[in-house]
Design a protein around this motif. Sequence first.
Motif, PDB file in Angstrom:
ATOM      1  N   LYS A  93      31.905 -17.658  17.258  1.00 49.84           N
ATOM      2  CA  LYS A  93      30.784 -18.425  16.710  1.00 49.84           C
ATOM      3  C   LYS A  93      29.571 -18.244  17.608  1.00 49.84           C
ATOM      4  CE  LYS A  93      32.423 -22.500  19.097  1.00 49.84           C
ATOM      5  NZ  LYS A  93      32.842 -23.866  19.021  1.00 49.84           N
ATOM      6  N   GLN A  94      28.423 -18.548  17.060  1.00 49.82           N
ATOM      7  CA  GLN A  94      27.219 -18.503  17.865  1.00 49.82           C
ATOM      8  C   GLN A  94      27.251 -19.641  18.879  1.00 49.82           C
ATOM      9  OE1 GLN A  94      23.671 -19.264  15.717  1.00 49.82           O
ATOM     10  NE2 GLN A  94      24.480 -21.036  14.683  1.00 49.82           N
TER      11      GLN A  94
ATOM     12  N   PRO B 193      21.030 -18.909  20.308  1.00 46.54           N
ATOM     13  CA  PRO B 193      20.489 -17.631  19.840  1.00 46.54           C
ATOM     14  C   PRO B 193      20.794 -16.440  20.741  1.00 46.54           C
ATOM     15  CG  PRO B 193      18.744 -19.003  20.732  1.00 46.54           C
ATOM     16  CD  PRO B 193      19.990 -19.846  20.716  1.00 46.54           C
TER      17      PRO B 193
ATOM     18  N   VAL C 210      27.434 -15.698  22.355  1.00 46.52           N
ATOM     19  CA  VAL C 210      28.560 -15.769  21.421  1.00 46.52           C
ATOM     20  C   VAL C 210      29.741 -16.362  22.175  1.00 46.52           C
ATOM     21  CG1 VAL C 210      30.198 -14.412  20.043  1.00 46.52           C
ATOM     22  CG2 VAL C 210      27.782 -13.755  20.110  1.00 46.52           C
TER      23      VAL C 210
ATOM     24  N   SER D 286      32.752 -16.674  26.595  1.00 50.37           N
ATOM     25  CA  SER D 286      31.374 -16.556  26.110  1.00 50.37           C
ATOM     26  C   SER D 286      30.710 -15.354  26.760  1.00 50.37           C
ATOM     27  CB  SER D 286      30.582 -17.821  26.445  1.00 50.37           C
ATOM     28  OG  SER D 286      31.126 -18.940  25.789  1.00 50.37           O
TER      29      SER D 286
ATOM     30  N   ARG E 205      24.686 -12.134  23.737  1.00 49.09           N
ATOM     31  CA  ARG E 205      24.546 -11.248  22.581  1.00 49.09           C
ATOM     32  C   ARG E 205      23.758 -10.007  22.984  1.00 49.09           C
ATOM     33  NH1 ARG E 205      24.631 -14.903  17.648  1.00 49.09           N
ATOM     34  NH2 ARG E 205      23.854 -13.127  16.491  1.00 49.09           N
TER      35      ARG E 205
ATOM     36  N   GLN F 214      19.950 -13.736  18.102  1.00 49.53           N
ATOM     37  CA  GLN F 214      20.319 -14.127  16.752  1.00 49.53           C
ATOM     38  C   GLN F 214      19.099 -14.055  15.833  1.00 49.53           C
ATOM     39  OE1 GLN F 214      21.179 -18.245  16.326  1.00 49.53           O
ATOM     40  NE2 GLN F 214      22.212 -17.996  14.385  1.00 49.53           N
TER      41      GLN F 214
ATOM     42  N   GLU G 185      20.168  -7.647  13.441  1.00 47.12           N
ATOM     43  CA  GLU G 185      21.291  -8.600  13.404  1.00 47.12           C
ATOM     44  C   GLU G 185      22.169  -8.321  12.193  1.00 47.12           C
ATOM     45  OE1 GLU G 185      23.876 -11.018  14.316  1.00 47.12           O
ATOM     46  OE2 GLU G 185      22.101 -11.412  15.516  1.00 47.12           O
TER      47      GLU G 185
ATOM     48  N   HIS H 196      25.836 -15.596  12.351  1.00 50.89           N
ATOM     49  CA  HIS H 196      26.560 -16.710  12.966  1.00 50.89           C
ATOM     50  C   HIS H 196      27.683 -16.253  13.896  1.00 50.89           C
ATOM     51  CE1 HIS H 196      24.263 -19.467  10.567  1.00 50.89           C
ATOM     52  NE2 HIS H 196      24.553 -18.760   9.490  1.00 50.89           N
ATOM     53  N   SER H 197      27.809 -14.964  14.078  1.00 48.31           N
ATOM     54  CA  SER H 197      28.821 -14.367  14.966  1.00 48.31           C
ATOM     55  C   SER H 197      30.250 -14.660  14.527  1.00 48.31           C
ATOM     56  CB  SER H 197      28.604 -14.819  16.417  1.00 48.31           C
ATOM     57  OG  SER H 197      27.333 -14.437  16.867  1.00 48.31           O
TER      58      SER H 197
ATOM     59  N   GLN I 210      32.835 -11.598  15.016  1.00 51.85           N
ATOM     60  CA  GLN I 210      32.937 -10.907  16.309  1.00 51.85           C
ATOM     61  C   GLN I 210      34.354 -10.910  16.883  1.00 51.85           C
ATOM     62  OE1 GLN I 210      30.347  -9.044  17.423  1.00 51.85           O
ATOM     63  NE2 GLN I 210      29.575  -9.661  15.427  1.00 51.85           N
TER      64      GLN I 210
END
Length: 102
Positions: free
Chosen positions: A14-15, A18, A21, A72, A75, A79, A84, A88-89, A92
Amino acid sequence: MTLLRDVCEHIRSKQAGPFWVTIDIWFNSRENFERFKDSLGIAPDVFEKLYNTDRESVKKIEVADFNLVKISYPRATPQGGMIERDLHSGQQCMRLLNQKLD
């Protein structure tokens, strides 16, 4: 050979704002959590290779009460930027499912 997907109850990405991840890895038992939480298959070097990030920036948090490893990383692009592809990742974590654990 043990794959990450074989010892996880759930894995999600998830994000985390910005620029970051987060990937949450819930192991399917305390035994698997203890055995694989420090595996080279989920080490910072892997994130550097798979996610084009600096290994020194990768953060790892272990939550033993939930058999959870939270990782974590920054990115590659912010974002919502022009290139992109996963706002919302959420996709990944897929790159990690077939990681071999030691």
